[in-house]
Design a protein around this motif. Structure first.
Motif, PDB file in Angstrom:
ATOM      1  N   GLN A  48     -36.793  22.122  -6.728  1.00 20.38           N
ATOM      2  CA  GLN A  48     -35.423  22.622  -6.633  1.00 20.38           C
ATOM      3  C   GLN A  48     -34.551  21.649  -5.876  1.00 20.38           C
ATOM      4  O   GLN A  48     -35.020  20.748  -5.190  1.00 20.38           O
ATOM      5  CB  GLN A  48     -35.390  23.995  -5.952  1.00 20.38           C
ATOM      6  CG  GLN A  48     -35.840  23.998  -4.503  1.00 20.38           C
ATOM      7  CD  GLN A  48     -35.667  25.370  -3.848  1.00 20.38           C
ATOM      8  OE1 GLN A  48     -34.565  25.879  -3.736  1.00 20.38           O
ATOM      9  NE2 GLN A  48     -36.778  25.975  -3.423  1.00 20.38           N
ATOM     10  N   VAL A 110     -38.846  37.822   0.085  1.00 20.48           N
ATOM     11  CA  VAL A 110     -38.204  36.909  -0.862  1.00 20.48           C
ATOM     12  C   VAL A 110     -38.564  37.328  -2.295  1.00 20.48           C
ATOM     13  O   VAL A 110     -39.734  37.290  -2.678  1.00 20.48           O
ATOM     14  CB  VAL A 110     -38.688  35.462  -0.605  1.00 20.48           C
ATOM     15  CG1 VAL A 110     -38.135  34.515  -1.648  1.00 20.48           C
ATOM     16  CG2 VAL A 110     -38.312  35.015   0.793  1.00 20.48           C
ATOM     17  N   ALA A 113     -34.046  33.854  -5.842  1.00 20.31           N
ATOM     18  CA  ALA A 113     -33.127  32.900  -5.205  1.00 20.31           C
ATOM     19  C   ALA A 113     -31.686  33.337  -5.477  1.00 20.31           C
ATOM     20  O   ALA A 113     -31.430  34.071  -6.444  1.00 20.31           O
ATOM     21  CB  ALA A 113     -33.364  31.507  -5.766  1.00 20.31           C
ATOM     22  N   SER A 114     -30.763  32.872  -4.646  1.00 19.24           N
ATOM     23  CA  SER A 114     -29.365  33.291  -4.866  1.00 19.24           C
ATOM     24  C   SER A 114     -28.856  32.791  -6.210  1.00 19.24           C
ATOM     25  O   SER A 114     -27.948  33.387  -6.788  1.00 19.24           O
ATOM     26  CB  SER A 114     -28.466  32.858  -3.711  1.00 19.24           C
ATOM     27  OG  SER A 114     -28.842  31.610  -3.245  1.00 19.24           O
ATOM     28  N   LEU A 119     -38.494  34.570  -7.589  1.00 23.73           N
ATOM     29  CA  LEU A 119     -39.431  33.858  -6.711  1.00 23.73           C
ATOM     30  C   LEU A 119     -40.710  34.667  -6.476  1.00 23.73           C
ATOM     31  O   LEU A 119     -41.599  34.237  -5.761  1.00 23.73           O
ATOM     32  CB  LEU A 119     -38.749  33.513  -5.385  1.00 23.73           C
ATOM     33  CG  LEU A 119     -37.533  32.578  -5.511  1.00 23.73           C
ATOM     34  CD1 LEU A 119     -36.933  32.281  -4.147  1.00 23.73           C
ATOM     35  CD2 LEU A 119     -37.887  31.277  -6.223  1.00 23.73           C
ATOM     36  N   HIS A 221     -27.465  27.972   1.451  1.00 24.65           N
ATOM     37  CA  HIS A 221     -28.832  27.907   0.928  1.00 24.65           C
ATOM     38  C   HIS A 221     -29.826  28.010   2.095  1.00 24.65           C
ATOM     39  O   HIS A 221     -29.760  27.209   3.035  1.00 24.65           O
ATOM     40  CB  HIS A 221     -29.008  26.584   0.179  1.00 24.65           C
ATOM     41  CG  HIS A 221     -30.391  26.347  -0.324  1.00 24.65           C
ATOM     42  ND1 HIS A 221     -31.086  27.266  -1.076  1.00 24.65           N
ATOM     43  CD2 HIS A 221     -31.211  25.283  -0.181  1.00 24.65           C
ATOM     44  CE1 HIS A 221     -32.278  26.767  -1.375  1.00 24.65           C
ATOM     45  NE2 HIS A 221     -32.382  25.584  -0.841  1.00 24.65           N
ATOM     46  N   GLY A 222     -30.683  29.018   2.032  1.00 32.36           N
ATOM     47  CA  GLY A 222     -31.700  29.154   3.082  1.00 32.36           C
ATOM     48  C   GLY A 222     -31.312  30.070   4.232  1.00 32.36           C
ATOM     49  O   GLY A 222     -32.018  30.131   5.238  1.00 32.36           O
ATOM     50  N   CYS A 225     -34.128  32.840   4.909  1.00 31.83           N
ATOM     51  CA  CYS A 225     -35.321  32.272   5.568  1.00 31.83           C
ATOM     52  C   CYS A 225     -35.008  31.966   7.026  1.00 31.83           C
ATOM     53  O   CYS A 225     -35.815  32.223   7.926  1.00 31.83           O
ATOM     54  CB  CYS A 225     -35.733  30.951   4.912  1.00 31.83           C
ATOM     55  SG  CYS A 225     -35.873  30.993   3.134  1.00 31.83           S
TER      56      CYS A 225
HETATM   57  N1  PLP Z   1     -36.912  28.494  -2.271  1.00 32.80           N
HETATM   58  C1  PLP Z   1     -37.746  29.034  -1.418  1.00 32.80           C
HETATM   59  C2  PLP Z   1     -39.088  28.395  -1.230  1.00 32.80           C
HETATM   60  C3  PLP Z   1     -37.363  30.170  -0.719  1.00 32.80           C
HETATM   61  O1  PLP Z   1     -38.217  30.745   0.155  1.00 32.80           O
HETATM   62  C4  PLP Z   1     -36.081  30.737  -0.927  1.00 32.80           C
HETATM   63  C5  PLP Z   1     -35.601  31.915  -0.230  1.00 32.80           C
HETATM   64  O2  PLP Z   1     -36.208  32.512   0.590  1.00 32.80           O
HETATM   65  C6  PLP Z   1     -35.243  30.131  -1.828  1.00 32.80           C
HETATM   66  C7  PLP Z   1     -35.684  29.013  -2.469  1.00 32.80           C
HETATM   67  C8  PLP Z   1     -33.883  30.652  -2.131  1.00 32.80           C
HETATM   68  O3  PLP Z   1     -32.999  30.352  -1.138  1.00 32.80           O
HETATM   69  P1  PLP Z   1     -31.480  30.753  -1.333  1.00 32.80           P
HETATM   70  O4  PLP Z   1     -31.447  32.027  -2.097  1.00 32.80           O
HETATM   71  O5  PLP Z   1     -30.970  30.915   0.055  1.00 32.80           O
HETATM   72  O6  PLP Z   1     -30.824  29.627  -2.055  1.00 32.80           O
END
Ligand code: PLP
Length: 278
Positions: A48, A110, A113-114, A119, A221-222, A225
């Motif tokens: 990603q 999780v 993803a946004s 996931l 992003h992130g 987490c």
């Molecule tokens: N990738 C990983 C490994 C993740 O753990 C997460 C979210 O927890 C994401 C991507 C997605 O992150 P976001 O939705 O903040 O872009």
């Protein structure tokens, strides 16, 4: 607050984000800038960047077990934070690890993803709930995840509290549900995070609320987490869940504000953990 130099460490069990914004990379950065030593067991690789998740490769469940056992038999891990689990088979492996662990478990549930990419495989949701959520002390969903886990709508504070109480009733090991409220409320309203705690009388339970300014930024992003890891780190440092909730919310506010000024990546940029100053 004393730094965690006295032989206590945290472990993240999560997916890898090679762009460094989310997953174990975000977790370890958060632990580090908050003064907590962190280990990392990888459950899943992802390919990603800031434009989205392209593909994922789960790690073989026995290899997840082996990573965790070696770390837990060696380092003084008092807190485990879980993130992306990926598959039902990995969830079963993580459940085996969590059942034998006597410390605090913070679960970031999780699911997606946004950018919309799943996931957690659809068939893995039952195992995820039973093996990971079922062994967690705290859970840190966003609105979408809280709706999915509870099966209840979460359009306002009242519904969030009902859904949080529902999770506390469903999962006996949970001591609290922390809703990260970035997706709740209008674009001009402040962000409110809620901490719904288990109390002897659930009807009289008042949630804690942390309110902060809503920053206009794509660089988020992130965030899920990072919040969950910050709560874990502060819990390790203070042993006080309420204080840890407020400290994690304040940490997020500073990191999101500083990240807004950055241009990293062509899409939704990462958080700037490295710019955090206590
Ligand atoms: N990738 C990983 C490994 C993740 O753990 C997460 C979210 O927890 C994401 C991507 C997605 O992150 P976001 O939705 O903040 O872009």
């Amino acid at each position: 607050m004393k730094p965690a130099s006295s032989g206590r460490a945290a472990l993240t069990i999560a997916g890898s984000d090679p762009s460094g914004g989310a997953g174990i990379q975000a977790d370890l950065k958060t632990f580090t800038v908050l003064g907590v030593y962190g280990g990392a067991v990888i459950t899943c690789l992802t390919a990603q960047n800031s434009l989205g998740v392209r593909s994922t490769r789960p790690v073989e469940p026995d290899f997840v077990r082996e990573q965790a056992r070696l770390v837990l038999n060696d380092l003084p891990i008092t807190h485990i934070k879980t993130g992306m689990i990926g598959t039902g088979a990995v969830a079963v492996a993580v459940g085996d690890i969590l059942r034998d662990f006597e410390g605090i478990v913070v679960c970031d549930p999780v699911l997606r993803a946004s950018g919309g990419q799943e996931l957690l495989e659809a068939g893995g949701f039952e195992a995820f709930q039973r093996e990971v959520v079922g062994n967690a002390t705290f859970i840190t969903p966003n609105v979408f995840e809280l709706e999915h886990l509870s099966g209840l709508p979460c359009r306002n504070a009242e519904e969030v509290l009902q859904a949080g109480q529902f999770l506390l009733e469903k999962f006996a090991n949970l001591a609290g549900v922390i809703l990260t409220g970035g997706h709740l409320g209008g674009p001009d309203l402040p962000v409110r995070d809620y901490f719904i705690r288990r109390t002897a009388d659930s009807k009289r339970a008042q949630p804690l609320i942390a309110e902060h300014e809503r920053h206009r930024t794509r660089n988020t992003h992130g965030t899920g987490c990072t919040f969950s890891s910050a709560f874990t780190a502060y819990h390790l440092l203070t042993n006080d869940p309420d204080k840890s909730f407020y400290l994690a919310a304040a940490f997020m506010d500073q990191v999101i504000r500083k990240s807004a000024a950055l241009t990293l990546g062509k899409g939704n940029g990462p958080l700037a953990h490295h710019l955090y100053r206590p």
